[in-house]
Design a protein around this motif. Structure first.
Motif, mmCIF file in Angstrom:
data_model
loop_
_atom_site.group_PDB
_atom_site.id
_atom_site.type_symbol
_atom_site.label_atom_id
_atom_site.label_comp_id
_atom_site.label_asym_id
_atom_site.label_seq_id
_atom_site.Cartn_x
_atom_site.Cartn_y
_atom_site.Cartn_z
ATOM 1 N N UNK A 46 76.061 10.745 10.313
ATOM 2 C CA UNK A 46 76.080 9.599 9.434
ATOM 3 C C UNK A 46 76.881 8.569 9.763
ATOM 4 N N UNK A 47 78.151 8.953 9.974
ATOM 5 C CA UNK A 47 78.935 7.832 10.865
ATOM 6 C C UNK A 47 78.506 7.170 12.039
ATOM 7 N N UNK A 48 77.933 7.935 12.866
ATOM 8 C CA UNK A 48 77.375 7.423 14.111
ATOM 9 C C UNK A 48 76.047 6.376 13.606
ATOM 10 N N UNK A 49 75.555 6.684 12.843
ATOM 11 C CA UNK A 49 74.186 6.035 12.283
ATOM 12 C C UNK A 49 74.869 4.815 11.770
ATOM 13 N N UNK A 50 76.011 4.794 10.700
ATOM 14 C CA UNK A 50 76.545 3.714 10.193
ATOM 15 C C UNK A 50 77.173 2.689 11.539
ATOM 16 N N UNK A 51 77.520 3.210 12.243
ATOM 17 C CA UNK A 51 77.906 2.642 13.454
ATOM 18 C C UNK A 51 76.963 1.831 14.451
ATOM 19 N N UNK A 53 74.574 3.553 15.966
ATOM 20 C CA UNK A 53 74.085 4.223 17.131
ATOM 21 C C UNK A 53 72.737 4.686 16.768
ATOM 22 N N UNK A 54 71.828 4.566 17.846
ATOM 23 C CA UNK A 54 70.343 4.874 17.598
ATOM 24 C C UNK A 54 70.055 6.181 18.250
#
Length: 98
Positions: A46-51, A53-54
Motif C-alpha cells: 500500500x505504501x508503494x502504491x501511495x508513492x 509505484x506501478x
C-alpha cells in the motif's frame, strides 16, 4: 492416571503427541507472527502504491498449517512421481535434426 493425562495434554507443541493430535507444531505465537508478516507485506504494498509505484500486486499470505496449499495445481493421486516425470518427458521439445 489423571496426572498422566494432565501431563500429556500440556506437552509442548514440539512434542510428538502434540504434532500427532494437531498435525503441526504451531502455537499462538507462530500464528501471530504470520499475521504480523502478512500485514507488514500488505502495508509495504500500500505504501508503494501511495508513492506511485506501478505494478504492485497484493502479496500472498503465508501458508498456515492445515490450510490447503494454494500454489499447488492438481493432484497426481496414486501415481508414482517417476511415472509422472516419464509422462511429462514425452512432451519435451525434441532437438532439431541436423
Amino acid at each position: 492416571m489423571r496426572h498422566l493425562r494432565v501431563l500429556i495434554e500440556h506437552l509442548p507443541p514440539t512434542s510428538a503427541f502434540h504434532r500427532t493430535v494437531h498435525g503441526h507444531a504451531w502455537t499462538d505465537v507462530e500464528y501471530l507472527l504470520a499475521i504480523v508478516a502478512d500485514r507488514l507485506a500488505e502495508n509495504t504494498m500500500v505504501t508503494g502504491r501511495g508513492a506511485g509505484m506501478k505494478g504492485l500486486r497484493r502479496p500472498r499470505p503465508l501458508s498456515r498449517p492445515g490450510e490447503p496449499d494454494k500454489d499447488r495445481i492438481g493432484d497426481r493421486g496414486d501415481v508414482d512421481a517417476a511415472d509422472v516425470i516419464a509422462y511429462l518427458d514425452q512432451y519435451k521439445p525434441r532437438p532439431a535434426a541436423a
